[in-house]
Scaffold this motif. Sequence first.
Motif, PDB file in Angstrom:
ATOM      1  N   GLY A  75     -15.826 -38.756 -23.373  1.00  0.00           N
ATOM      2  CA  GLY A  75     -14.910 -39.507 -23.997  1.00  0.00           C
ATOM      3  C   GLY A  75     -14.096 -40.894 -23.104  1.00  0.00           C
ATOM      4  N   LEU A  76     -14.711 -41.000 -22.162  1.00  0.00           N
ATOM      5  CA  LEU A  76     -14.102 -42.075 -21.130  1.00  0.00           C
ATOM      6  C   LEU A  76     -13.644 -43.377 -21.868  1.00  0.00           C
ATOM      7  N   LYS A  77     -12.488 -43.699 -21.572  1.00  0.00           N
ATOM      8  CA  LYS A  77     -12.210 -45.043 -22.059  1.00  0.00           C
ATOM      9  C   LYS A  77     -11.237 -45.836 -21.007  1.00  0.00           C
ATOM     10  N   LYS A  78     -11.570 -47.183 -20.903  1.00  0.00           N
ATOM     11  CA  LYS A  78     -10.831 -47.799 -19.718  1.00  0.00           C
ATOM     12  C   LYS A  78     -10.679 -49.293 -20.539  1.00  0.00           C
ATOM     13  N   ALA A  79      -9.281 -49.663 -20.711  1.00  0.00           N
ATOM     14  CA  ALA A  79      -9.039 -51.225 -21.081  1.00  0.00           C
ATOM     15  C   ALA A  79      -8.391 -51.957 -20.186  1.00  0.00           C
ATOM     16  N   TYR A  80      -8.537 -53.367 -20.106  1.00  0.00           N
ATOM     17  CA  TYR A  80      -7.915 -54.263 -19.348  1.00  0.00           C
ATOM     18  C   TYR A  80      -7.307 -55.193 -20.216  1.00  0.00           C
ATOM     19  N   GLY A  81      -6.093 -55.117 -20.597  1.00  0.00           N
ATOM     20  CA  GLY A  81      -5.482 -55.907 -21.515  1.00  0.00           C
ATOM     21  C   GLY A  81      -6.138 -55.650 -22.907  1.00  0.00           C
ATOM     22  N   ALA A  82      -6.553 -56.524 -23.399  1.00  0.00           N
ATOM     23  CA  ALA A  82      -7.456 -56.670 -24.787  1.00  0.00           C
ATOM     24  C   ALA A  82      -8.747 -56.381 -24.755  1.00  0.00           C
ATOM     25  N   ILE A  83      -9.419 -56.285 -23.345  1.00  0.00           N
ATOM     26  CA  ILE A  83     -10.736 -55.953 -23.148  1.00  0.00           C
ATOM     27  C   ILE A  83     -11.190 -54.573 -23.072  1.00  0.00           C
ATOM     28  N   GLN A  84     -11.656 -53.985 -24.026  1.00  0.00           N
ATOM     29  CA  GLN A  84     -11.942 -52.538 -23.787  1.00  0.00           C
ATOM     30  C   GLN A  84     -13.275 -52.383 -22.966  1.00  0.00           C
ATOM     31  N   ALA A  85     -13.161 -52.324 -21.575  1.00  0.00           N
ATOM     32  CA  ALA A  85     -14.348 -52.323 -20.748  1.00  0.00           C
ATOM     33  C   ALA A  85     -14.925 -51.158 -21.123  1.00  0.00           C
ATOM     34  N   VAL A  86     -14.531 -50.063 -21.243  1.00  0.00           N
ATOM     35  CA  VAL A  86     -15.383 -48.704 -21.496  1.00  0.00           C
ATOM     36  C   VAL A  86     -14.583 -48.281 -22.808  1.00  0.00           C
ATOM     37  N   GLY A  87     -15.309 -47.936 -23.842  1.00  0.00           N
ATOM     38  CA  GLY A  87     -14.915 -47.563 -25.087  1.00  0.00           C
ATOM     39  C   GLY A  87     -15.309 -46.294 -25.782  1.00  0.00           C
ATOM     40  N   GLY A  88     -15.177 -45.298 -24.669  1.00  0.00           N
ATOM     41  CA  GLY A  88     -15.660 -43.867 -25.335  1.00  0.00           C
ATOM     42  C   GLY A  88     -16.958 -43.556 -24.758  1.00  0.00           C
TER      43      GLY A  88
END
Length: 252
Positions: free
Chosen positions: A10-23
């Motif tokens: 369930g890895l997630k990483k967002a940069y502002g509005a950009i969901q670079a890694v979304g689960g």
Amino acid sequence: MSNALLKVTGLKKAYGAIQAVGGVSFEVMPGEIFGVIGPNGSGKTTMFNSVLGQITPNEGSIELNGQNITGLSPLELSRRGVGRTFQTLQVFGKMTVRDNLIVAAQEHKGSMFSRMFAPGDSGLGDKADALIDQFRIRHVADKLAGTLSYGQQKLVDIAMAFMAEPDLVLLDEPCAGVNPSLVGGISSLLKELNQNPKFGRKSSFVVIEHNMDFVMDLCHRIMVMVEGKVMAIGTPAEIRANKEVLDAYLGN
Ligand SMILES: Nc1ncnc2c1ncn2[C@@H]1O[C@H](COP(=O)(O)OP(=O)(O)OP(=O)(O)O)[C@@H](O)[C@H]1O
Ligand SMILES: [Mg+2]
């Protein structure tokens, strides 16, 4: 309980509005060479950086051999047997190839302070020489790394990651910018390090690459990432035959 070497959930990483890694969730088994493919900007490097403690993910957990390693620093991960190479070269151009390898190992061992007081090269020279032979770069071992071709520097860069005798190495585009005539050599080298290393132990790999021939030939299983999500995980044959993957990535 799974026997996974690396388990990402369930890895997630967002940069502002950009969901670079979304689960993103996947497992890498001991001994496996696990490929990661996907279009530019699909979150592959961000996923690596999250797994390796370079950046802090917003959500998700990372386990190594069943132990939670989420949020550990790159140095701590290196001590636990996880190494990496970067998308861009990390070699020191004004040092010899051999010294690059020795310094890489000293960095793994710890602080500037302990490095300053370490005796000579404390056995690291033998280790460096073994890897120099395995990587077939003996003829350039005493040259300044900056004078080598890009492909040869890439080999040095990969060899540096192996000075720490890692169980698991994450390689971000080992073939990028490398002359096509050298790509086969990198592939057979990684197979050797995975199955029959002359030095250290057998390593498992996670490999990001855009070179499809390389990935399909080298990897046991492949994960396809598109827009920060996992589109498919399967054997090279399964991935090649996956219609959704063909449409999104492989078909062009
Ligand atoms: N430090 C950052 N700040 C802001 N946005 C970022 C940052 N790092 C990555 N991104 C964005 O996150 C998304 C995923 O980027 P990432 O570098 O992980 O993709 P990638 O799959 O490795 O691409 P490539 O194949 O081109 O290397 C992109 O939209 C990128 O612009
Ligand atoms: Mg990338």
